[in-house]
Design a protein around this motif. Sequence first.
Motif, PDB file in Angstrom:
ATOM      1  N   ILE A   1     -10.434  28.002 -80.094  1.00 49.94           N
ATOM      2  CA  ILE A   1      -9.705  28.093 -81.448  1.00 49.94           C
ATOM      3  C   ILE A   1      -8.704  27.168 -81.578  1.00 49.94           C
ATOM      4  CG2 ILE A   1      -8.799  29.734 -82.974  1.00 49.94           C
ATOM      5  CD1 ILE A   1     -10.398  31.867 -81.897  1.00 49.94           C
ATOM      6  N   TYR A   2      -7.945  27.288 -80.686  1.00 51.80           N
ATOM      7  CA  TYR A   2      -6.502  26.262 -80.637  1.00 51.80           C
ATOM      8  C   TYR A   2      -6.915  24.865 -80.558  1.00 51.80           C
ATOM      9  CZ  TYR A   2      -2.406  24.155 -78.822  1.00 51.80           C
ATOM     10  OH  TYR A   2      -1.482  23.207 -78.674  1.00 51.80           O
TER      11      TYR A   2
ATOM     12  N   GLU B   1      -0.922  34.416 -83.708  1.00 49.43           N
ATOM     13  CA  GLU B   1      -1.926  35.270 -82.985  1.00 49.43           C
ATOM     14  C   GLU B   1      -2.230  35.432 -81.639  1.00 49.43           C
ATOM     15  OE1 GLU B   1      -5.880  34.689 -84.876  1.00 49.43           O
ATOM     16  OE2 GLU B   1      -5.729  36.771 -85.459  1.00 49.43           O
TER      17      GLU B   1
ATOM     18  N   LYS C   1      -2.315  30.547 -85.707  1.00 52.62           N
ATOM     19  CA  LYS C   1      -3.264  30.969 -84.328  1.00 52.62           C
ATOM     20  C   LYS C   1      -2.352  31.223 -83.399  1.00 52.62           C
ATOM     21  CE  LYS C   1      -7.138  30.685 -86.566  1.00 52.62           C
ATOM     22  NZ  LYS C   1      -7.331  31.839 -86.941  1.00 52.62           N
TER      23      LYS C   1
ATOM     24  N   GLU D   1      -8.205  23.909 -83.950  1.00 43.91           N
ATOM     25  CA  GLU D   1      -6.962  23.626 -85.070  1.00 43.91           C
ATOM     26  C   GLU D   1      -6.284  22.588 -84.709  1.00 43.91           C
ATOM     27  OE1 GLU D   1      -6.551  25.350 -87.883  1.00 43.91           O
ATOM     28  OE2 GLU D   1      -7.961  26.807 -87.406  1.00 43.91           O
TER      29      GLU D   1
END
Lengths: 839, 155
Positions: free
Chosen positions: A231-232, A211, A208, A235
């Motif tokens: 998203i980070y 990306e 991630k 995770e």
Amino acid sequence: MQQTLFKFITIETKRQQIFLICLTLLSFPLLYALLNIPKIIINDALGGKHFPKEYSGFHLDQINYLFILSIIFFILVLLNGTLKFFMNYSQGKTTEFASYVLREQIFHDIIKFRLSHFQRYSSSELIHIMATEVEPIGNFVGESIALPFRQGGTLLTLLLFVFIQDIYMGLAAISLYPLQVYLVPIFQRKMNILTRKRSHAQHQFGEKIQEASEGIIDIKSYALQNRFTQIYDNEAKNLFEIKSNFFKEKYLLKFFNNIIGNIVPFLFYAIGGYFVIKGHLSLGALVSILAAHKDLQEPWIELLDYYQRLDDTKIRYENLKRKLNVPPESQIPTQPSIQNEPTDLSKTVLVGKNLYFSIMKGNPIVEAASFTLKPFEKTAIVSSSGEGKGVFTQLLAGLHYPDAGELYISNHTFLSEPEKLLGNEIHFVDREAYIFSGSIKENLLLPYAAAHEHREPSKEKIIEIIQKLNLQKDFEYIGLTKLFSNLTDSTKNEIIQLRQTFKKYIIEQYGDTMIDFYENKKFNQNLSLFENLTFGLAIHTYSIEEVEKYVKKLLRQVGLLDIFLKIGYDIAQTMFDMFADLSPNHPFLEEFSLIKAPELKDYKKIIENYPNIILEDQSKLLSLCFRFTPARHRVTNISESIQEKIVLFREEFKAFFNEEHPDEFLYYDEKEYNPLLPIWNNIIFGKMIYGLAAGQSKIDIIIQNILEKSTLKSCLLELALDYNVGLGGRNISRTQRQLIGIARAFLSPAQLIVLDKATIVLDVAHQRIILDYVLSKDFKKGVIWSVHESQMAKRFDTVLLFKDGRVLEQGNFKELLEFDGAFKKLYDQEQNLGVIHVA
Amino acid sequence: MLLEDDVNLLKTIPLFSKIEPNKLKLIAFTGERLIFKKGDVIFNKGEEGQTIMIILEGEANVLLPTQKHVEPIAIVKKGEIIGEIATLCNIPRTMTLIARTDSIFLSLTKELFLKLIREIPDLAVQIIHDLAKRLANTIEQFEAKIALHGDNNVS
């Protein structure tokens, strides 16, 4: 890499481990003696009776006996400490050695991966493997044998001691071990599962971040920051939960072990006390047993921890092994199939028969491709976009190995050749060639680092290629504008001569309206006051702040302080006039003001208190005044008398600074070359008049004219060849990088050059120059060029049309057009789109 | 040479005449002083005109490119402003400007000029005033032409 962790330990670190075991063995008798002596002291020396004692003829009374025993105890403590030092040191060294060996092996493995396999790893993943994942394995290897040996041995020694004192006490000491032996693996299994999950989560997490890093432009342009933060966060949270669960299990286990460990002393006091009272056990023995038990805890806990780490590391090693696993069909041959002389390309053919190749399984890019090429000819490969022409071209360059079919040049089969042999015969140029850190020359001659049997091309040959690719202007410019430390005295003299020629020319043509020359006895309106005062440059180890300190100190000493404080005050006052009623975060402040927003408050106070200001504020006012360049800022006038004082100050500063740091400040001396300035600046040796429209280009033209008549011009090219381009060539432009990449292939010993759209990043003029050169008779190598537009293929001997994974059409340009097939269709399409023609 | 000198010159320009000296100083300080040699092209017709130029010193010839080597159609002198409309309206330069003598210009980029207007409201008022006056003039001329020709053939 070895198959299993223990194979790695026993094979790669055998010597170190044996040494560690020997040290450990030595420590046991010492340990036993250290336990035994206190007992003798208490029982014999303090509580004993039959004195004096006799030892091999010596008679010892009670006091002497006690002292001698104490001294022996002391010596043993020293010996034990020394031994521990050596054990720790050797273990640390073994740890680092294991990491080193592991990294070396991994790097050796991955660099030899087939290209298609290698490309599955991102650079961040490889860095993670090399830097982070190896570390804990190395740590474990250091202790892998020595720790169980030492702690196990210590435990046994201590237990032996306890058992010898009293068998029941011994049994009490180990009574709860079975419970622990039962509990620990249960917890460990849970932790192992979490370790695996963690490894997976960390991988995801890394992906991630990668990306976000690679897609940052799109993230910003579509304002996706929040989405990516989300998203980070997810995770990171996942990773956090796994890790906190892991610690919960770990410390729960520790809790049980601690409880259990503390039950045993209770047994000692109860049972041991009973025995002492009953007279079965001496008091000294009980004290020793209690001491021994305290010591027993540590090795036992260490052993339990070791067991956990062992399992953990085994999983890490397996993971690493799995990550770097190369399927047998992806392995590269290391020995050439036939040991023979390099092929003469002019007498042979490059044949592909029924070739298949895929990067992802089940998604073939090349399917049943067959063709015969004359590798010494000029061949163009043409296709519409999205056909995988790039991969096909790489396949022809021997960078990939076909999954099926045959591909060979004379008797070299690509499938069975090691990369080295192909690398010497075929050179591939990518769309964006990679330029390595080092000099331009090193980059140009890189192919010769692997081809020792070939002689490096001469300087003339290198310069010829540079000229053919129209790079000499660029290189001359690099030579002019970058710093070099390796100039000869004659070059330096020539530069000084050019400096004089240039000055004469400028003064004749423009008087003093173009350049404010560096003259020792003249105040320079286009330099800052600081530069005017110091009139030179400090070698790079000094920061400006450090030099400023010296200037401030000397200004004070020579009595110029008040003059400069006044100038500083005037500047500050004008800045406040202009900027004070702007908001503190107004862009003007950052862009134009000599006083930046955060300093505003400080300077306001200084202005209010002037001229009664404290030492620290004086320093601030001086710093402000140092930044002032009269011609640029124009806020106040530097009177002629002050100018004179500044010019005189230069000499004093020179003496002052030199006294403490000789040769570390290089003054602007008209008669000397200044190695801290590039040649360009050394020639003009002055400051361009501020605001001169298009001044740089006017001066460039004059310098070019002067250089034409000088021998320095050829020198510049050679200097540029020594220029260090930095990591990934970041000190030079993208065009220069690609041209160097192409020049490298042209200079290489390879007879066949394969280019994959190698000129697409260049401007049209350069594209044309390179195409013309490659197709000319001067170009003595074979070429396979995957061109980025069909028009470019016009003058090639052979054209291949790559479509649907195979070579659909082959012939020269004219034949293919007449054939009126897929090539004609593609060509017409491109014509209609109005592609810019390079051919 | 000093900022003060530029400020004194700006004061004489109608557009800036009503602005307080401190703000004029800000304009002179943030603008870029450009030195042109006699014969230098200051800009060409058709270029994107993104700067306003104020002549601080010297003179410049106004040319139309088709007549590059003939007499200029106008001469601009010290104190004149060039390109404020083109810059504000994003239209390309309508003429070519060449330095007639060695000259110094104060160049204000569009970005800077807009920031300055925001900082100095008087400047905005002056510009509106200026533009309105020019518009009135143009209309007046236009009407005069129509009256003269008596038809719509005005080019």
